[in-house]
Design a protein around this motif. Structure first.
Motif, PDB file in Angstrom:
ATOM      1  N   ARG A   1      54.735 -76.722  -9.906  1.00 39.40           N
ATOM      2  CA  ARG A   1      56.096 -76.871 -10.418  1.00 39.40           C
ATOM      3  C   ARG A   1      56.877 -75.560 -10.393  1.00 39.40           C
ATOM      4  NH1 ARG A   1      57.873 -80.172 -15.853  1.00 39.40           N
ATOM      5  NH2 ARG A   1      60.109 -79.788 -15.662  1.00 39.40           N
TER       6      ARG A   1
ATOM      7  N   GLU B   1      59.986 -75.155  -7.827  1.00 37.97           N
ATOM      8  CA  GLU B   1      61.319 -75.100  -8.427  1.00 37.97           C
ATOM      9  C   GLU B   1      62.036 -73.784  -8.146  1.00 37.97           C
ATOM     10  OE1 GLU B   1      61.100 -76.224 -12.548  1.00 37.97           O
ATOM     11  OE2 GLU B   1      60.878 -78.344 -12.051  1.00 37.97           O
TER      12      GLU B   1
ATOM     13  N   SER C   1      63.623 -74.808  -4.563  1.00 39.78           N
ATOM     14  CA  SER C   1      64.196 -76.109  -4.232  1.00 39.78           C
ATOM     15  C   SER C   1      65.283 -76.505  -5.230  1.00 39.78           C
ATOM     16  CB  SER C   1      63.098 -77.172  -4.184  1.00 39.78           C
ATOM     17  OG  SER C   1      62.380 -77.200  -5.378  1.00 39.78           O
ATOM     18  N   MET C   2      65.989 -77.546  -4.855  1.00 39.90           N
ATOM     19  CA  MET C   2      67.066 -78.028  -5.710  1.00 39.90           C
ATOM     20  C   MET C   2      66.520 -78.421  -7.078  1.00 39.90           C
ATOM     21  SD  MET C   2      69.287 -80.216  -2.990  1.00 39.90           S
ATOM     22  CE  MET C   2      67.903 -80.875  -2.075  1.00 39.90           C
ATOM     23  N   THR C   3      67.375 -78.390  -8.063  1.00 40.85           N
ATOM     24  CA  THR C   3      66.997 -78.681  -9.435  1.00 40.85           C
ATOM     25  C   THR C   3      66.356 -80.063  -9.547  1.00 40.85           C
ATOM     26  OG1 THR C   3      68.817 -77.309 -10.210  1.00 40.85           O
ATOM     27  CG2 THR C   3      67.873 -78.844 -11.797  1.00 40.85           C
ATOM     28  N   ARG C   4      65.218 -80.107 -10.222  1.00 37.62           N
ATOM     29  CA  ARG C   4      64.511 -81.367 -10.471  1.00 37.62           C
ATOM     30  C   ARG C   4      64.603 -81.681 -11.955  1.00 37.62           C
ATOM     31  NH1 ARG C   4      59.287 -79.897  -6.717  1.00 37.62           N
ATOM     32  NH2 ARG C   4      60.312 -80.326  -4.744  1.00 37.62           N
ATOM     33  N   TYR C   5      64.806 -82.933 -12.259  1.00 36.78           N
ATOM     34  CA  TYR C   5      64.938 -83.357 -13.644  1.00 36.78           C
ATOM     35  C   TYR C   5      63.559 -83.672 -14.219  1.00 36.78           C
ATOM     36  CZ  TYR C   5      69.746 -83.362 -12.269  1.00 36.78           C
ATOM     37  OH  TYR C   5      70.967 -82.953 -11.796  1.00 36.78           O
TER      38      TYR C   5
ATOM     39  N   GLN D   1      72.459 -75.219  -4.661  1.00 41.27           N
ATOM     40  CA  GLN D   1      72.298 -74.904  -6.078  1.00 41.27           C
ATOM     41  C   GLN D   1      70.833 -75.049  -6.465  1.00 41.27           C
ATOM     42  OE1 GLN D   1      74.198 -77.434  -9.078  1.00 41.27           O
ATOM     43  NE2 GLN D   1      75.078 -75.555  -9.917  1.00 41.27           N
ATOM     44  N   ILE D   2      70.257 -73.958  -6.948  1.00 41.23           N
ATOM     45  CA  ILE D   2      68.862 -73.921  -7.377  1.00 41.23           C
ATOM     46  C   ILE D   2      68.831 -73.376  -8.796  1.00 41.23           C
ATOM     47  CG2 ILE D   2      66.581 -72.911  -6.956  1.00 41.23           C
ATOM     48  CD1 ILE D   2      67.318 -72.841  -3.969  1.00 41.23           C
ATOM     49  N   ASN D   3      68.253 -74.170  -9.694  1.00 35.41           N
ATOM     50  CA  ASN D   3      68.177 -73.799 -11.108  1.00 35.41           C
ATOM     51  C   ASN D   3      69.539 -73.382 -11.675  1.00 35.41           C
ATOM     52  OD1 ASN D   3      65.362 -74.301 -11.331  1.00 35.41           O
ATOM     53  ND2 ASN D   3      64.986 -72.386 -10.271  1.00 35.41           N
ATOM     54  N   GLY D   4      70.562 -74.139 -11.307  1.00 33.07           N
ATOM     55  CA  GLY D   4      71.891 -73.927 -11.858  1.00 33.07           C
ATOM     56  C   GLY D   4      72.703 -72.809 -11.215  1.00 33.07           C
ATOM     57  N   GLU D   5      72.154 -72.150 -10.197  1.00 34.08           N
ATOM     58  CA  GLU D   5      72.885 -71.065  -9.529  1.00 34.08           C
ATOM     59  C   GLU D   5      72.988 -71.335  -8.036  1.00 34.08           C
ATOM     60  OE1 GLU D   5      71.800 -67.048 -10.402  1.00 34.08           O
ATOM     61  OE2 GLU D   5      71.115 -67.558 -12.415  1.00 34.08           O
TER      62      GLU D   5
END
Length: 179
Positions: free
Chosen positions: A27, A31, A34-38, A160-164
């Motif tokens: 994880r 993460e 990669s793109m944000t995962r919920y 966008q990765i982790n909000g940035e």
């Protein structure tokens, strides 16, 4: 599709548990790139649903998602996908991959990428495959270059990765029949 040490194949419903394990154990690594995962991404129900979606995307020629399996053990060690398949005048796709951290630096991703490129060019008759890599991810850039990809430039703040919003080094390979 098989190489000396690994093979790739489309995901089956019975792969969901092993895919969830791969995602959970990696994880933090996955993460970071990669793109944000919920949070519900890390559930068996979502992994089963994703595998169903992968099958639908394949049927509609939108995307092709494979598991990377070690030949000797049959263990799922990573994922590799062709997404954003475009037909018409483009005949292109974007490749993405992730490998279990325990299997890094063994050449597995390069082997899987070569298998996917062969599939894309021979079976799907694509003209071009693109990839985007965060500029500091030298190992991933090397994987792509070993598989024949060439650098094309930097896409500024395109994912966008982790909000940035992150820059990506763009690389591509052209089907040799089209050169």
């Amino acid at each position: 599709m098989k190489s000396e040490r690994i093979h790739i194949r489309f995901f089956l419903p019975e792969d969901a548990t092993e895919k969830l394990k791969l995602e959970m154990e990696n994880r933090t690594l996955f993460e970071a790139y990669s793109m944000t995962r919920y949070p519900d991404f890390y559930t068996l129900a979502i992994q089963k649903e994703l595998i169903e979606i992968y099958a639908e995307q394949k049927e509609s020629d939108q995307a092709y998602s494979f598991g990377i399996f070690e030949n000797e053990t049959g263990i799922l060690v990573g994922t590799i996908s062709l997404v954003q398949v475009m037909r018409g005048p483009l005949q292109s796709a974007v490749v993405g991959y992730a490998l279990d951290k325990k299997y890094n630096n063994k050449g597995y991703t390069t082997e899987a990428l070569k298998l996917v490129v062969a599939y894309a060019f021979q079976k799907l008759a694509l003209h071009r495959i693109e990839a985007g890599v965060m500029p500091g991810n030298d190992a991933s850039i090397r994987v792509l270059e070993k598989a024949g990809f060439h650098k094309e430039g930097i896409a500024i703040k395109n994912v966008q990765i982790n909000g940035e919003w992150q820059d990506h080094q763009m690389l591509a390979i052209i089907n040799p029949r089209d050169l």
